[in-house]
Scaffold this active site. Sequence first.
Site, short mmCIF file in Angstrom:
data_model
loop_
_atom_site.label_atom_id
_atom_site.label_comp_id
_atom_site.label_asym_id
_atom_site.label_seq_id
_atom_site.Cartn_x
_atom_site.Cartn_y
_atom_site.Cartn_z
N ASP A 34 0.80 -1.04 0.16
CA ASP A 34 -0.06 -0.14 0.05
C ASP A 34 0.84 1.12 -0.13
O ASP A 34 1.75 1.36 0.67
CB ASP A 34 -0.84 -0.01 1.46
CG ASP A 34 -2.18 1.10 1.11
OD1 ASP A 34 -3.20 0.52 1.04
OD2 ASP A 34 -1.96 2.38 1.19
N ILE A 35 0.53 2.18 -0.91
CA ILE A 35 1.33 3.54 -0.90
C ILE A 35 1.16 4.19 0.40
O ILE A 35 2.20 5.08 0.46
CB ILE A 35 0.83 4.17 -2.16
CG1 ILE A 35 1.99 5.16 -2.63
CG2 ILE A 35 -0.55 5.20 -1.93
CD1 ILE A 35 1.64 5.67 -3.79
N GLU A 100 -12.42 3.22 -1.21
CA GLU A 100 -12.10 4.37 -1.89
C GLU A 100 -11.80 4.01 -3.42
O GLU A 100 -12.14 4.79 -4.47
CB GLU A 100 -10.88 5.03 -1.47
CG GLU A 100 -10.99 5.69 -0.21
CD GLU A 100 -9.89 6.15 0.56
OE1 GLU A 100 -8.69 6.06 -0.06
OE2 GLU A 100 -10.03 6.77 1.69
N VAL A 101 -11.04 2.67 -3.90
CA VAL A 101 -10.81 2.20 -5.20
C VAL A 101 -12.00 1.31 -5.51
O VAL A 101 -12.01 0.00 -4.68
CB VAL A 101 -9.58 1.87 -5.12
CG1 VAL A 101 -9.00 1.24 -6.56
CG2 VAL A 101 -8.24 2.91 -4.55
N HIS A 105 -10.24 -5.41 -3.61
CA HIS A 105 -9.00 -5.55 -2.96
C HIS A 105 -9.07 -5.74 -1.39
O HIS A 105 -9.99 -5.38 -0.78
CB HIS A 105 -8.16 -4.39 -3.00
CG HIS A 105 -8.90 -3.05 -2.52
ND1 HIS A 105 -9.71 -2.32 -3.19
CD2 HIS A 105 -8.49 -2.36 -1.45
CE1 HIS A 105 -10.12 -1.16 -2.53
NE2 HIS A 105 -9.26 -1.22 -1.12
N HIS A 107 -6.98 -5.60 2.15
CA HIS A 107 -5.77 -5.25 2.96
C HIS A 107 -5.34 -6.43 3.83
O HIS A 107 -6.26 -7.06 4.45
CB HIS A 107 -6.36 -4.06 3.85
CG HIS A 107 -6.85 -3.02 3.34
ND1 HIS A 107 -6.14 -1.72 2.78
CD2 HIS A 107 -8.10 -2.60 2.47
CE1 HIS A 107 -6.91 -0.82 2.05
NE2 HIS A 107 -8.15 -1.34 1.94
P1 AMP Z 1 -9.89 1.43 0.21
O1 AMP Z 1 -10.17 2.32 1.08
O2 AMP Z 1 -10.03 -0.02 1.01
O3 AMP Z 1 -10.28 1.44 -1.12
O4 AMP Z 1 -8.02 1.11 0.03
C1 AMP Z 1 -7.63 1.62 -0.98
C2 AMP Z 1 -6.20 1.72 -0.61
O5 AMP Z 1 -5.46 1.98 -1.83
C3 AMP Z 1 -5.61 2.74 0.23
O6 AMP Z 1 -5.01 2.44 1.51
C4 AMP Z 1 -4.67 3.54 -0.49
O7 AMP Z 1 -3.54 3.99 0.33
C5 AMP Z 1 -4.20 2.86 -1.57
N1 AMP Z 1 -3.75 3.03 -2.64
C6 AMP Z 1 -4.00 3.89 -3.50
N2 AMP Z 1 -3.34 4.42 -4.52
C7 AMP Z 1 -2.36 3.34 -4.58
C8 AMP Z 1 -1.09 3.10 -5.24
N3 AMP Z 1 -1.15 3.75 -6.41
N4 AMP Z 1 -0.35 1.97 -4.94
C9 AMP Z 1 -0.72 1.54 -3.92
N5 AMP Z 1 -1.81 1.61 -3.02
C10 AMP Z 1 -2.49 2.59 -3.21
#
Ligand code: AMP
Length: 119
Positions: A34-35, A100-101, A105, A107
Amino acid sequence: MTDYDDNNIFAKILRGEIPNDTVYEDEYVLAFNDINPLAPVHILVIPKGKYVSMTDFSIKAPATEIEALYRAIGKIVTDKGLDKKGYRVIANTGEHGGQEVPHYHIHIIGGEKIGSLRP
Ligand code: AMP
């Protein structure tokens, strides 16, 4: 359930348009750091298929893809030694879950004692 958005950031990672710090990869699964890590170990595990969420994946994915995702998690947590002291797995889902994405996914968070889910 919303339609899959090909412009989400993990779709771009899967297409190689954005770099990632890969931890594990096979035919069906990619895992990367995770970034913005919440703990010493914070890995995201994603299916390579186009699934919006846990709901989408669990309903639509073929058994081979579901198995691959869970086997990958098992490999990653043992390779990282997380199985010894434990870790937390989270799949934020939809608006109420704080996702968010919009590409499914999981974690994996560990490497230290993770606090309670209750504030
Ligand atoms: P969620 O809130 O469960 O959708 O988590 C999205 C996660 O993606 C967050 O923890 C972000 O830090 C992570 N994230 C977003 N962009 C990137 C990226 N380019 N590379 C790695 N992790 C990312």
